[in-house]
Design a protein around this motif. Sequence first.
Motif: not given
Lengths: 409, 287
Positions: B257-272
């Motif tokens: 679960p931690n990895e899922a949260v990190e990966r999603v938020h990091s891709l979001v940051s990149e897109l943002a």
Amino acid sequence: MNQPVDLSNSLPDANGLFGRFGGRFVAETLMPLILELQDEYATAKNDPEFQRQLAYFQGDYVGRPSPLYFAERLTEHFGGASIYLKREELNHTGAHKINNCIGQVLLAKQMGKKRIIAETGAGMHGVATATVAARFGLPCVIYMGTTDIERQQTNVFRMKLLGAEIIPVTSGTGTLKDAMNEALRDWVTNVDDTFYIIGTVAGPHPYPAMVRDFQAVIGHETRNQMLEKHGRLPDSLVACVGGGSNAIGLFHPFLDDPDVKMIGVEAGGKGVKSGHHAASLNGGTPGVLHGNRTYLLQNEDGQITDAHSISAGLDYPGIGPEHAWLHEQKRVEYVSATDEEALEAFQVCCRQEGIIPALETAHALAEVAKRAPSLPREHLMVVNLSGRGDKDMMSVAHHLGDKFGVKQL
Amino acid sequence: MSAIQETVMNNTSRLESCFAELKQQNRPALVSYLTAGDPEAETSRRLLHGLPNAGVDIIELGMPFSDPMADGPAIQKAALRALNNGQTQAKTLEMVRRFREENSTTPIVLMGYYNPIFCYGVDRFLADASSAGVDGLIVVDLPPEHDEELCQPAAQHGIDFIRLATPTTDAKRLPKVLANASGFIYYVSVAGVTGGSAPTPERLESSVAQLRQNTDLPIAVGFGIRTAEQAATIGRYSDAVVVGSALVDCIEHANTPNEAVERVHSLVSELAESVRACREVSEPQVC
């Protein structure tokens, strides 16, 4: 001869509604296409040339009219009502499905479509679609659930021989509903050149009305044949109901004859109370799936639940919207037959009449077994013998093989 | 007090405020899609609550459905993960309510199919969604022909009904699509299901331009957008860019679960970061 009032002119309404059922619950991408299909079909319906071609292929290619056969031994066996079988299993490809496929493929040609897709459960609609696609020289892709591929291997092979590409669908339970989801996904991706031949009286408007009209040839013939034989209409009509195309095809031309009783037989699986069944009307609630509002098998949160039936062709958690409407209008009585009752009726038909029916059809025969004995001989009962059972040999051997010393086919 | 907070207090919708503010900043909105309850309730909650900080401007939250006909494999699997872990309509609304306790500005749009709403009961659903803080609805299988089912009742509850326009929406069809639309217009960049092939850039830009001639509503573009580069290209001419399947894939491929949260938020940051900068470089130089 008095022509029946054609209810197809009154329902569905302009929005594709049968009362509160039916409609066009599809993604916007498909809407322009569905509206175009609706217009094309409305034109074709009144186009003498289209109707001439349809009649030609129904006659010389499908082999219509199918006989209305007096099942003398079955009548004797049950000892009550006179039983007539409408022999749709004698059609080319062995079921009623081709009546609809011929109509739709002609429409596809008229619309200039280059590619045919379809979903299939038992494989009969897939075979009929692959057949007309071959006849009209169109590439054809059939979506079929992996569970169904397993239990209908003969039909899978038939479709391949006919040149169709079979795409196994693993999502969900790998049955008819999942195949339909996948066919809809293909359609939405290939809107420009693809015609989706839906196999039953479900889906978005105009499919329920269009498929019904193409199948209504069954009821129109039955009407004429019974009038010729007995100078009067039948007293009751019995047909199995999954999506409900063979049933609506038989029933529809009689809807305005109040003295003709109609009985639709759903797949009761292990019993409607067991939860393992495919009886949407007897064990479901109204909802929206695959483009229309109808009765569905679903949980209280609106998630579709798995259907269960020994017959792949009835293994669907919904039913055509017109049936939902006829059910609520109480014009048609909807009952159910279990897997076991269907298997029993299947054997009776084999032994008494020398006709091996499809397992779907055996559900209708199971209702005849319950109803016919207590009726007088003057009662004329027509059963839609919607398909032949060759495709079901593996399933039947699995259930009854021991009795015949056959382990596996 | 920020412009957003002010307008919310003046009864302007969160979506209106959001687009107004981004217009001032001259950048498109980043819209993220995640399925509620994917992979399970607690991780899904953490994913949702972290989206604004990671740079999401508008949140699309999927209401899982057993038969998502318009979705590709990624979102189909997300819906199954959520349903298998007990997600329900009520739990999805509860997620929104809890999110609103700590965030009163980021718009939330619920996306899904009609049947779970129909079974919940349309009036009850709209009342509960409104009080939970839902701003808009995208219901894939409700075309304008069925506006009386949900679109019109939603308007009475102050919930926007976001309409999809697609490559098959021709000039004849467009007025019908736009008639009762509100919030924004979601332009489906390719005919197909979610997570499919990438749109053709030239054709897309002209479609959006054509759409703009017919509506004053903001235009979001989605379907098939996976990378920061794609988001930036499309964000130059659209008002919002939607990314869904690529984020959902991060959840599927994570081991914990931690990895899922990190990966999603990091891709979001990149897109943002990418959508924030996308118009800076492409401003034409006036000589």
